[in-house]
Design an enzyme around this catalytic site. Structure first.
Site, short mmCIF file in Angstrom:
data_model
loop_
_atom_site.label_atom_id
_atom_site.label_comp_id
_atom_site.label_asym_id
_atom_site.label_seq_id
_atom_site.Cartn_x
_atom_site.Cartn_y
_atom_site.Cartn_z
N GLY A 185 26.23 100.57 17.73
CA GLY A 185 26.56 99.24 17.24
C GLY A 185 25.61 98.21 17.81
O GLY A 185 24.99 98.43 18.86
N GLN A 195 22.28 90.17 20.17
CA GLN A 195 21.48 91.16 20.89
C GLN A 195 20.03 91.23 20.38
O GLN A 195 19.18 91.83 21.03
CB GLN A 195 22.11 92.55 20.79
N CYS A 216 26.19 99.79 26.53
CA CYS A 216 25.67 98.70 25.71
C CYS A 216 24.15 98.71 25.76
O CYS A 216 23.57 98.88 26.83
CB CYS A 216 26.22 97.38 26.24
N LEU A 217 23.53 98.51 24.60
CA LEU A 217 22.07 98.50 24.53
C LEU A 217 21.48 97.33 25.33
O LEU A 217 20.30 97.36 25.68
CB LEU A 217 21.61 98.41 23.07
N HIS A 240 34.04 95.79 20.86
CA HIS A 240 32.82 95.60 21.66
C HIS A 240 31.85 94.65 20.94
O HIS A 240 31.33 93.71 21.55
CB HIS A 240 32.17 96.97 21.91
N GLU A 241 31.63 94.90 19.66
CA GLU A 241 30.64 94.09 18.92
C GLU A 241 31.15 92.67 18.66
O GLU A 241 30.39 91.71 18.76
CB GLU A 241 30.23 94.77 17.61
N HIS A 285 30.66 90.55 21.60
CA HIS A 285 29.29 90.01 21.73
C HIS A 285 29.18 88.65 21.04
O HIS A 285 28.46 87.77 21.51
CB HIS A 285 28.27 90.95 21.08
CO CO Z 1 26.93 95.94 23.38
#
Ligand code: CO
Length: 152
Positions: free
Chosen positions: A46, A51, A90-91, A132-133, A136
């Protein structure tokens, strides 16, 4: 192809509340493409617009399990139930994982690129990914919620 650099922990765009998207214009379509190109250039499941440095409310989820990818504009959790602890990463915070408690089930509403309202009922990993997304978009990272964060 337009693979964007993934914004890393510490940059202010990750802690801001993203703006709602008002109408589907060229920029919105480009943002969707950039999210896709960037996610598929990574191993993540995701990605949220902040991000890639864009403080707008759009998320992309692909659990890489053969199910269709989900791109949602202005997503919102309308119902949640249950609780479940599981591992997240998380990226924007690579090399680490954490244990996070999330709702077991969520209902989510948002818009697709045609401006159509879409509703999802999700559980397990998909519910977790939505939470999670969408976090963000509100400037919240999983490490803010994790009971434990450790090196992968
Ligand atoms: Co993330």
């Amino acid at each position: 192809m337009s693979v964007k650099e993934i914004v890393q922990f510490g940059e202010s765009v990750l802690t801001k509340v993203s703006k709602r998207i008002e109408g589907i214009d060229k920029q919105t379509i480009q943002l969707a493409k950039d999210l896709c190109d960037t996610l598929y250039n990574s191993t993540g499941v995701g990605l949220a617009a902040p991000q890639i440095g864009i403080s707008k409310r759009m998320i992309l989820i692909d659990l890489r399990d053969g199910s269709d990818p989900i791109l949602l504009i202005n997503p919102k959790i309308t119902e949640q139930s249950g609780k479940e602890k599981d591992i997240e990463g998380c990226l924007s915070y690579p090399g680490y994982e954490g244990i996070v408690e999330r709702p077991e089930k969520v209902k989510v509403v948002g818009f697709n690129l045609k401006g159509e309202k879409i509703r999802y009922s999700a559980s397990g990993l998909l519910a977790r990914a939505f939470c999670h997304e969408i976090d963000h978009l509100d400037g919240v990272l999983y490490i803010d919620r994790a009971e434990k964060v450790y090196k992968e």
